[in-house]
Every structure is written in C-alpha cells, then in structure tokens.
Design a protein around this motif. Sequence first.
Motif, PDB file in Angstrom:
ATOM      1  N   ASP A 111       0.475  -1.412   0.227  1.00 41.00           N
ATOM      2  CA  ASP A 111       0.234  -0.121   0.014  1.00 41.00           C
ATOM      3  C   ASP A 111       0.697   1.839  -0.139  1.00 41.00           C
ATOM      4  O   ASP A 111       0.333   1.874  -1.296  1.00 41.00           O
ATOM      5  CB  ASP A 111      -1.064  -0.457   1.483  1.00 41.00           C
ATOM      6  N   GLU A 112       2.225   1.314   1.080  1.00 41.60           N
ATOM      7  CA  GLU A 112       2.284   2.060   0.281  1.00 41.60           C
ATOM      8  C   GLU A 112       3.161   2.770  -0.390  1.00 41.60           C
ATOM      9  O   GLU A 112       3.998   3.730  -1.271  1.00 41.60           O
ATOM     10  CB  GLU A 112       4.022   2.824   2.038  1.00 41.60           C
ATOM     11  N   ARG A 114       2.290   1.917  -3.560  1.00 44.41           N
ATOM     12  CA  ARG A 114       0.982   2.447  -4.259  1.00 44.41           C
ATOM     13  C   ARG A 114       1.406   3.881  -3.958  1.00 44.41           C
ATOM     14  O   ARG A 114       0.790   4.909  -4.769  1.00 44.41           O
ATOM     15  CB  ARG A 114       0.022   1.841  -3.932  1.00 44.41           C
ATOM     16  N   GLN A 115       1.093   4.228  -3.051  1.00 50.23           N
ATOM     17  CA  GLN A 115       1.162   5.694  -3.181  1.00 50.23           C
ATOM     18  C   GLN A 115       2.262   7.266  -3.183  1.00 50.23           C
ATOM     19  O   GLN A 115       1.911   7.440  -3.661  1.00 50.23           O
ATOM     20  CB  GLN A 115       0.887   6.329  -1.073  1.00 50.23           C
ATOM     21  N   GLN A 116       3.580   5.539  -2.941  1.00 53.52           N
ATOM     22  CA  GLN A 116       4.838   6.617  -3.308  1.00 53.52           C
ATOM     23  C   GLN A 116       4.603   6.507  -4.978  1.00 53.52           C
ATOM     24  O   GLN A 116       5.397   7.064  -5.435  1.00 53.52           O
ATOM     25  CB  GLN A 116       5.816   5.872  -2.658  1.00 53.52           C
ATOM     26  N   LYS A 119      -0.755   3.500  -8.749  1.00 55.58           N
ATOM     27  CA  LYS A 119      -1.199   2.386  -8.205  1.00 55.58           C
ATOM     28  C   LYS A 119      -1.364   1.098  -8.490  1.00 55.58           C
ATOM     29  O   LYS A 119      -1.574   0.173  -8.855  1.00 55.58           O
ATOM     30  CB  LYS A 119      -2.505   2.815  -8.024  1.00 55.58           C
ATOM     31  N   VAL A 139       9.855   3.618   1.175  1.00 58.61           N
ATOM     32  CA  VAL A 139       8.944   2.219   1.240  1.00 58.61           C
ATOM     33  C   VAL A 139       9.108   2.277   2.224  1.00 58.61           C
ATOM     34  O   VAL A 139       8.064   2.186   3.879  1.00 58.61           O
ATOM     35  CB  VAL A 139       8.124   2.156   0.050  1.00 58.61           C
ATOM     36  N   ARG A 146       4.007   3.860   9.431  1.00 57.09           N
ATOM     37  CA  ARG A 146       2.705   3.251   9.769  1.00 57.09           C
ATOM     38  C   ARG A 146       2.043   2.593  10.235  1.00 57.09           C
ATOM     39  O   ARG A 146       1.530   2.873  11.141  1.00 57.09           O
ATOM     40  CB  ARG A 146       2.235   3.809   8.093  1.00 57.09           C
TER      41      ARG A 146
END
Length: 152
Positions: A111-112, A114-116, A119, A139, A146
Amino acid sequence: MNTRTDTDFTHIDPDLYAKAFELLDPAPEPATPAAPAVPVPVSLILAAPPVRLTGAVEKTLTNALAFLDTQGWAKGRLIHPEGARCSIGALRAAAGARNDAYRDAGNLLLDEARQQHGKGWEAIPSWNDSHTGAQVRSVWEAAIQRAHHMNI
C-alpha cells in the motif's frame, strides 16, 4: 480417659525475642509516626502515559529492513547466492512464517509502495524489481512509520 497436665516444658523468658533482636540490630531507628496517606487524584492516574508495545507488523517490517541493511538488497530474485534478498524475501525472513504479521506487513508495504509510486503495482516483487534501492528503502521506512502510528 487420663489427661496429663504436666508438660515438662522449660520456662522461657518472655523478653527472649526482644533481647535477640537487640543483639542483631543494636541501634534500631526510633519509630516515627507515619504520615497519613494522601490519596492520589484519579486525574493523575489517568494522565499517566500508556505503555506502548511494538506491534507485530511494525516489528516484522523493522526486522525485515534490518535484514536488508545487514544482508543486502536484491533485485530479480528472492535470495541472491551471497545472501541478499528482495523485499518479499526479507519479509519472509523476518516473519519466520507466512503468518498474520507477514501478510499484514506485506499489505502495508505494498500500500505504501502504491502511494509513493503509483497504484499500478500488483505485487511486492514487481515493485521491488522496478525501483532503486533508495526508492525501496523510502517505502520501507514510511511503512514502518505507518505501522508505528497505527500501533500494529
């Protein structure tokens, strides 16, 4: 029934124990009256900071990153012949098994990623192999932060 009342006990000096303790502790401190206990306000008890334990996901991510730091980071293969690993290999080494912490740490890491990095990433290995070591480390560090803030 015959009950014998003569016990044949030797008389003991009632001050015997007091004398023995004086020999063991020749200068006892004088007894001072104790101050009355002051009740602690409930607000102070509730204001104490909670003890924070590291969650399983944070621990797994942290241990995996430490593994990458000590053993090396690899691209294109799970385990390099010299011991370096890709991100998923480091996660497996840190978790020890494919357990809940392993799965949740992997999901958070992806998920991280994909955020950086967009997607479009379907899996950790493809993302790992398409980025530089600095990007991958960024990441990892963000995922650890997080997990820490989520207390997982």
